[in-house]
Design a protein around this motif. Sequence first.
Motif, PDB file in Angstrom:
ATOM      1  N   SER A 110       9.263   4.344  -7.754  1.00 26.60           N
ATOM      2  CA  SER A 110       9.281   3.443  -6.608  1.00 26.60           C
ATOM      3  C   SER A 110      10.135   2.209  -6.874  1.00 26.60           C
ATOM      4  N   ALA A 111      10.016   1.651  -8.086  1.00 27.77           N
ATOM      5  CA  ALA A 111      10.779   0.448  -8.416  1.00 27.77           C
ATOM      6  C   ALA A 111      12.283   0.723  -8.389  1.00 27.77           C
ATOM      7  N   GLY A 138       1.498  -0.645   4.511  1.00 23.96           N
ATOM      8  CA  GLY A 138       0.911  -0.952   3.216  1.00 23.96           C
ATOM      9  C   GLY A 138      -0.488  -1.527   3.337  1.00 23.96           C
ATOM     10  N   THR A 139      -0.721  -2.325   4.379  1.00 26.11           N
ATOM     11  CA  THR A 139      -2.046  -2.906   4.612  1.00 26.11           C
ATOM     12  C   THR A 139      -3.074  -1.816   4.880  1.00 26.11           C
ATOM     13  N   TRP A 140      -2.741  -0.890   5.768  1.00 28.73           N
ATOM     14  CA  TRP A 140      -3.648   0.220   6.073  1.00 28.73           C
ATOM     15  C   TRP A 140      -3.916   1.065   4.837  1.00 28.73           C
ATOM     16  N   GLY A 183       8.228  -4.867   2.203  1.00 27.97           N
ATOM     17  CA  GLY A 183       7.083  -5.062   3.095  1.00 27.97           C
ATOM     18  C   GLY A 183       5.888  -4.224   2.699  1.00 27.97           C
ATOM     19  N   GLY A 184       6.144  -2.965   2.309  1.00 26.47           N
ATOM     20  CA  GLY A 184       5.055  -2.100   1.872  1.00 26.47           C
ATOM     21  C   GLY A 184       4.361  -2.642   0.638  1.00 26.47           C
ATOM     22  N   LEU A 185       5.142  -3.129  -0.324  1.00 25.22           N
ATOM     23  CA  LEU A 185       4.560  -3.717  -1.532  1.00 25.22           C
ATOM     24  C   LEU A 185       3.778  -4.978  -1.197  1.00 25.22           C
ATOM     25  N   LEU A 186       4.296  -5.774  -0.257  1.00 26.95           N
ATOM     26  CA  LEU A 186       3.607  -6.995   0.151  1.00 26.95           C
ATOM     27  C   LEU A 186       2.269  -6.672   0.817  1.00 26.95           C
ATOM     28  N   GLY A 187       2.295  -5.704   1.742  1.00 23.67           N
ATOM     29  CA  GLY A 187       1.050  -5.328   2.410  1.00 23.67           C
ATOM     30  C   GLY A 187       0.031  -4.759   1.458  1.00 23.67           C
ATOM     31  N   VAL A 235      -1.360  -7.698  -0.840  1.00 28.09           N
ATOM     32  CA  VAL A 235      -2.347  -8.528  -0.143  1.00 28.09           C
ATOM     33  C   VAL A 235      -3.637  -7.738   0.069  1.00 28.09           C
ATOM     34  N   GLY A 236      -3.488  -6.435   0.364  1.00 30.47           N
ATOM     35  CA  GLY A 236      -4.676  -5.600   0.533  1.00 30.47           C
ATOM     36  C   GLY A 236      -5.490  -5.508  -0.740  1.00 30.47           C
ATOM     37  N   ALA A 237      -4.822  -5.388  -1.884  1.00 27.95           N
ATOM     38  CA  ALA A 237      -5.535  -5.332  -3.161  1.00 27.95           C
ATOM     39  C   ALA A 237      -6.274  -6.642  -3.421  1.00 27.95           C
ATOM     40  N   LEU A 238      -5.629  -7.775  -3.094  1.00 31.65           N
ATOM     41  CA  LEU A 238      -6.287  -9.070  -3.281  1.00 31.65           C
ATOM     42  C   LEU A 238      -7.495  -9.207  -2.347  1.00 31.65           C
ATOM     43  N   ALA A 239      -7.333  -8.724  -1.112  1.00 28.91           N
ATOM     44  CA  ALA A 239      -8.451  -8.794  -0.163  1.00 28.91           C
ATOM     45  C   ALA A 239      -9.621  -7.945  -0.627  1.00 28.91           C
ATOM     46  N   ALA A 240      -9.320  -6.759  -1.156  1.00 32.15           N
ATOM     47  CA  ALA A 240     -10.385  -5.900  -1.666  1.00 32.15           C
ATOM     48  C   ALA A 240     -11.067  -6.539  -2.871  1.00 32.15           C
TER      49      ALA A 240
END
Length: 382
Positions: free
Chosen positions: A251-252, A28-30, A146-150, A153-158
């Motif tokens: 997905s949900a 998810g992060t990638w 885990g995918g949703l978490l990654g 966090v990636g969206a917040l980082a962006a």
Amino acid sequence: MSETTVAVPQRARWAVTAYFVITGAALGTWTARIPAIKQDLGLDDAQVTLALFAVAAGSVLAMQIVGHLADRLGSARVLGPAGIAMSASLLLPGIAGNLPALVAALLLFGAGHGTVDVAMNTHALQVQRRYGRPIVSTFHAMFSVGGLLGAGVGALAAHAAIGVGAHFALVAAALGVVSLIARRALLPPEAAATGNPVRQRGISPGIVFLGVLAFFCSLGEGSMADWSPLYLHDVLRTSPAVAATGYAVFSAMMAVFRFLGDFLVARLGPVLLVRCCGAVAGVGLGGALLLHHPVAAIIGFALFGIGLSCIIPQVFNAAGNRDPSRSGRDLAQVSTLGYGGLLAGPVVIGLVTSWTDLTTGLATPAVLAVFVALSAAAVRPR
């Protein structure tokens, strides 16, 4: 039975859960930072496609090797180092300065991901044997978490304009620490071993057929991300906001019902569960396409997610338990075909759509789901 004896599989269950979470989080992060990497390196769509293919190629190549290692050495001995290596490999795409470096980095990241995928699924089955009841579906649900978490966090980082390199380094460090802690709680290799010699026979027809079922289910899952929004927007003429809800609902529902999967398989058994899930997926999506209405389509995508949710865990469970002495290799082959379906899904739907229309294209995974329902006897425990 002593308290220590009882605690061992409980600790191992939490450890395997951690590996499923970090594997989903790494992917998810990638995925969340692909747009930023594309912009930073000045890549076009064809070059991004090559990079995505590198992840898949690395995973598939690693899966062909790790199954043998897991059977020969024990999945715990493979999973511990592989989890650390996968976490560390996430650093590489963040510091790649050009396309060749990015492709090489993603090959290594994909190899790490594929290695952990097979080893953790093999170990999950060993923990399930110690429990004596179904627990595998919950592991797969935690991969989705885990995918949703990654991705989150990636969206917040962006949004915070954090550079990809710094973001990936922080996540890699966090995942590496979790992996280091989790490896200590895995079942010891001597407890996980079956005691049977490693057999060198080829792939059995039963494993090939289970791989085909995994391919069909993953094809449906892969097609939803790209084509469900286009169906709602282009065919049913909904707004972009409504079009985005199709995949979100799919997905949900898949994640929610994977948490219920262990309860359902304990009550219904794997064969009846897969038969019901395949029917729900096929009839739900097919009926929605026939009704040709936005509300029906969203409900159909939800039913498709519900239907697919519990099938792959049962297919993996059946593959890993056919012959415990070669559980890793059998899971590797089924995982490879499943991964192929995930990649082929958008392409297959696109080809059918180019010959006919998108409604017919999306009917393809519905028909395949019905085939899976009719083939449910393949997951019967041996």
